[in-house]
Design a protein around this motif. Structure first.
Motif, PDB file in Angstrom:
ATOM      1  N   THR A 185       0.863  -1.180   0.000  1.00 20.33           N
ATOM      2  CA  THR A 185       0.000   0.000   0.000  1.00 20.33           C
ATOM      3  C   THR A 185       0.899   1.229   0.000  1.00 20.33           C
ATOM      4  O   THR A 185       1.763   1.370   0.865  1.00 20.33           O
ATOM      5  CB  THR A 185      -0.924   0.024   1.234  1.00 20.33           C
ATOM      6  OG1 THR A 185      -1.711  -1.166   1.257  1.00 20.33           O
ATOM      7  CG2 THR A 185      -1.850   1.236   1.182  1.00 20.33           C
ATOM      8  N   VAL A 186       0.698   2.080  -0.993  1.00 24.34           N
ATOM      9  CA  VAL A 186       1.527   3.279  -1.158  1.00 24.34           C
ATOM     10  C   VAL A 186       0.748   4.478  -0.613  1.00 24.34           C
ATOM     11  O   VAL A 186      -0.381   4.736  -1.028  1.00 24.34           O
ATOM     12  CB  VAL A 186       1.897   3.502  -2.641  1.00 24.34           C
ATOM     13  CG1 VAL A 186       2.839   4.705  -2.784  1.00 24.34           C
ATOM     14  CG2 VAL A 186       2.544   2.248  -3.234  1.00 24.34           C
ATOM     15  N   TRP A 187       1.390   5.197   0.310  1.00 30.56           N
ATOM     16  CA  TRP A 187       0.738   6.324   0.980  1.00 30.56           C
ATOM     17  C   TRP A 187       1.465   7.635   0.675  1.00 30.56           C
ATOM     18  O   TRP A 187       2.687   7.652   0.523  1.00 30.56           O
ATOM     19  CB  TRP A 187       0.758   6.138   2.499  1.00 30.56           C
ATOM     20  CG  TRP A 187       0.065   4.916   3.007  1.00 30.56           C
ATOM     21  CD1 TRP A 187       0.618   3.691   3.246  1.00 30.56           C
ATOM     22  CD2 TRP A 187      -1.317   4.800   3.362  1.00 30.56           C
ATOM     23  NE1 TRP A 187      -0.326   2.816   3.726  1.00 30.56           N
ATOM     24  CE2 TRP A 187      -1.527   3.473   3.806  1.00 30.56           C
ATOM     25  CE3 TRP A 187      -2.396   5.688   3.343  1.00 30.56           C
ATOM     26  CZ2 TRP A 187      -2.758   3.014   4.223  1.00 30.56           C
ATOM     27  CZ3 TRP A 187      -3.628   5.232   3.763  1.00 30.56           C
ATOM     28  CH2 TRP A 187      -3.814   3.909   4.207  1.00 30.56           C
ATOM     29  N   LEU A 188       0.700   8.707   0.633  1.00 27.93           N
ATOM     30  CA  LEU A 188       1.260  10.055   0.666  1.00 27.93           C
ATOM     31  C   LEU A 188       0.990  10.600   2.065  1.00 27.93           C
ATOM     32  O   LEU A 188      -0.161  10.615   2.517  1.00 27.93           O
ATOM     33  CB  LEU A 188       0.622  10.947  -0.398  1.00 27.93           C
ATOM     34  CG  LEU A 188       1.285  12.314  -0.611  1.00 27.93           C
ATOM     35  CD1 LEU A 188       1.054  12.794  -2.041  1.00 27.93           C
ATOM     36  CD2 LEU A 188       0.780  13.367   0.358  1.00 27.93           C
ATOM     37  N   VAL A 189       2.034  11.032   2.742  1.00 25.59           N
ATOM     38  CA  VAL A 189       1.925  11.384   4.164  1.00 25.59           C
ATOM     39  C   VAL A 189       2.391  12.819   4.395  1.00 25.59           C
ATOM     40  O   VAL A 189       3.448  13.232   3.901  1.00 25.59           O
ATOM     41  CB  VAL A 189       2.774  10.430   5.041  1.00 25.59           C
ATOM     42  CG1 VAL A 189       2.524  10.691   6.517  1.00 25.59           C
ATOM     43  CG2 VAL A 189       2.487   8.973   4.694  1.00 25.59           C
ATOM     44  N   SER A 190       1.592  13.568   5.147  1.00 30.01           N
ATOM     45  CA  SER A 190       1.982  14.908   5.606  1.00 30.01           C
ATOM     46  C   SER A 190       1.596  15.020   7.085  1.00 30.01           C
ATOM     47  O   SER A 190       1.168  14.039   7.698  1.00 30.01           O
ATOM     48  CB  SER A 190       1.303  15.990   4.761  1.00 30.01           C
ATOM     49  OG  SER A 190      -0.112  15.849   4.800  1.00 30.01           O
ATOM     50  N   ARG A 191       1.739  16.218   7.653  1.00 32.62           N
ATOM     51  CA  ARG A 191       1.466  16.397   9.084  1.00 32.62           C
ATOM     52  C   ARG A 191       0.100  17.034   9.319  1.00 32.62           C
ATOM     53  O   ARG A 191      -0.339  17.903   8.579  1.00 32.62           O
ATOM     54  CB  ARG A 191       2.543  17.288   9.709  1.00 32.62           C
ATOM     55  CG  ARG A 191       3.838  16.561   9.970  1.00 32.62           C
ATOM     56  CD  ARG A 191       4.960  17.494  10.351  1.00 32.62           C
ATOM     57  NE  ARG A 191       4.637  18.415  11.429  1.00 32.62           N
ATOM     58  CZ  ARG A 191       5.509  19.257  11.972  1.00 32.62           C
ATOM     59  NH1 ARG A 191       6.758  19.279  11.538  1.00 32.62           N
ATOM     60  NH2 ARG A 191       5.150  20.054  12.943  1.00 32.62           N
ATOM     61  N   LEU A 196       0.056  23.168   5.077  1.00 36.25           N
ATOM     62  CA  LEU A 196       0.944  23.327   3.934  1.00 36.25           C
ATOM     63  C   LEU A 196       0.523  24.528   3.092  1.00 36.25           C
ATOM     64  O   LEU A 196      -0.671  24.818   2.966  1.00 36.25           O
ATOM     65  CB  LEU A 196       0.928  22.069   3.071  1.00 36.25           C
ATOM     66  CG  LEU A 196       1.572  20.817   3.680  1.00 36.25           C
ATOM     67  CD1 LEU A 196       1.284  19.597   2.813  1.00 36.25           C
ATOM     68  CD2 LEU A 196       3.076  21.010   3.839  1.00 36.25           C
ATOM     69  N   PRO A 197       1.480  25.234   2.479  1.00 32.77           N
ATOM     70  CA  PRO A 197       1.138  26.348   1.584  1.00 32.77           C
ATOM     71  C   PRO A 197       0.422  25.833   0.340  1.00 32.77           C
ATOM     72  O   PRO A 197       0.479  24.648   0.013  1.00 32.77           O
ATOM     73  CB  PRO A 197       2.506  26.951   1.237  1.00 32.77           C
ATOM     74  CG  PRO A 197       3.487  25.866   1.497  1.00 32.77           C
ATOM     75  CD  PRO A 197       2.933  25.046   2.617  1.00 32.77           C
ATOM     76  N   HIS A 198      -0.239  26.754  -0.364  1.00 37.20           N
ATOM     77  CA  HIS A 198      -1.081  26.343  -1.482  1.00 37.20           C
ATOM     78  C   HIS A 198      -0.291  25.623  -2.572  1.00 37.20           C
ATOM     79  O   HIS A 198      -0.798  24.696  -3.214  1.00 37.20           O
ATOM     80  CB  HIS A 198      -1.789  27.575  -2.082  1.00 37.20           C
ATOM     81  CG  HIS A 198      -0.859  28.529  -2.756  1.00 37.20           C
ATOM     82  ND1 HIS A 198      -0.526  28.435  -4.090  1.00 37.20           N
ATOM     83  CD2 HIS A 198      -0.173  29.605  -2.273  1.00 37.20           C
ATOM     84  CE1 HIS A 198       0.317  29.410  -4.414  1.00 37.20           C
ATOM     85  NE2 HIS A 198       0.542  30.138  -3.321  1.00 37.20           N
ATOM     86  N   LEU A 201       0.023  22.063  -1.617  1.00 38.53           N
ATOM     87  CA  LEU A 201      -1.264  21.387  -1.806  1.00 38.53           C
ATOM     88  C   LEU A 201      -1.504  21.097  -3.287  1.00 38.53           C
ATOM     89  O   LEU A 201      -2.069  20.055  -3.643  1.00 38.53           O
ATOM     90  CB  LEU A 201      -2.400  22.242  -1.235  1.00 38.53           C
ATOM     91  CG  LEU A 201      -2.360  22.477   0.276  1.00 38.53           C
ATOM     92  CD1 LEU A 201      -3.475  23.431   0.709  1.00 38.53           C
ATOM     93  CD2 LEU A 201      -2.466  21.153   1.037  1.00 38.53           C
ATOM     94  N   ASP A 202      -1.066  22.020  -4.143  1.00 43.38           N
ATOM     95  CA  ASP A 202      -1.178  21.786  -5.588  1.00 43.38           C
ATOM     96  C   ASP A 202      -0.321  20.588  -6.007  1.00 43.38           C
ATOM     97  O   ASP A 202      -0.727  19.796  -6.865  1.00 43.38           O
ATOM     98  CB  ASP A 202      -0.731  23.029  -6.363  1.00 43.38           C
ATOM     99  CG  ASP A 202      -1.700  24.196  -6.206  1.00 43.38           C
ATOM    100  OD1 ASP A 202      -2.829  23.971  -5.738  1.00 43.38           O
ATOM    101  OD2 ASP A 202      -1.299  25.343  -6.521  1.00 43.38           O
TER     102      ASP A 202
END
Length: 224
Positions: A185-191, A196-198, A201-202
């Protein structure tokens, strides 16, 4: 592997609309990347087997299952009497225990892909013959394409070579594996605690779009 497979396409979509944004790409395992994230040294990461932390925001990008690949000529060599029938049969799935007499080409022990393979065969009576082991999936793909043996490969390497695989046509076969081998399972992880700045997010939106295309390829292969 995933950086080389996916980042060029991510960059091609993202950079034209954000030409003044600089990106630093760091490659490491998920545990170390998670430490960097939580200490504020990176903004986000893509990982597998991501360690849990309450301060994570996760997006599931895709799920991957290893694939069994071989040149048609290899099947003709080892199954001369019924290779064409097996070719059709294997399109619906192949059990690796049924082809242990054919040489295997795979990653060295210790790799996540190889660990799943070893776990499966530890429960089987018939053991595989590992003709070639290395730590480069691209090399395994090249040898598999040339008929040296059965290549056990991540779908990432197939995605990376999708154009050539289409050109090879029926001479290069990719079969789904019926056996119970763990998928990634591949995840994109942030806090969670940091907005996060725009422009970041883009970037996340672009990453999700590229992985959606990749997931579509995996779904199409399983349907085919």
């Amino acid at each position: 592997l995933r950086a080389s497979a996916f980042f060029p396409k991510i960059w091609s979509f993202y950079h034209p609309t954000h030409p003044n944004i600089s990106i630093e790409l760091i490659s490491d395992n998920s545990s170390k990347l998670n430490d960097l994230l939580l200490s504020g040294k990176i903004d986000l990461y893509i990982g597998i087997d991501v360690p849990f932390d309450a301060n994570q925001k996760r997006i599931e990008l895709t799920r991957e299952k290893i694939q069994c690949c071989m040149a048609q000529s290899l099947l003709e060599q080892y199954r001369p009497e019924n290779w064409s029938g097996l070719l059709l049969e294997f399109q619906n799935g192949i059990s690796l225990s049924s082809v242990t007499d054919i040489p295997f080409l795979t990653l060295k022990g210790g790799n996540r892909l190889r660990q799943g393979l070893d776990l499966f065969f530890s429960r089987q009576r018939e053991k595989p013959y590992y003709l070639f082991e290395c730590d480069q999936q691209e090399l395994i793909y090249e040898l598999t394409k040339d008929g040296a043996g059965i290549g056990i490969l991540s779908p990432v390497i197939l995605y990376q070579n999708l154009k050539e695989i289409k050109e090879l046509g029926s001479s290069f076969c990719i079969f789904p594996i019926q056996d119970e081998i763990p998928e990634n399972t591949v995840w994109l992880v942030s806090r969670n605690d940091f907005q996060l700045p725009h422009y970041a997010l883009d970037l996340i939106q672009v990453i999700c779009m590229v992985f959606k295309s990749y997931s579509g390829m995996l779904s199409k292969r399983s349907e085919d």
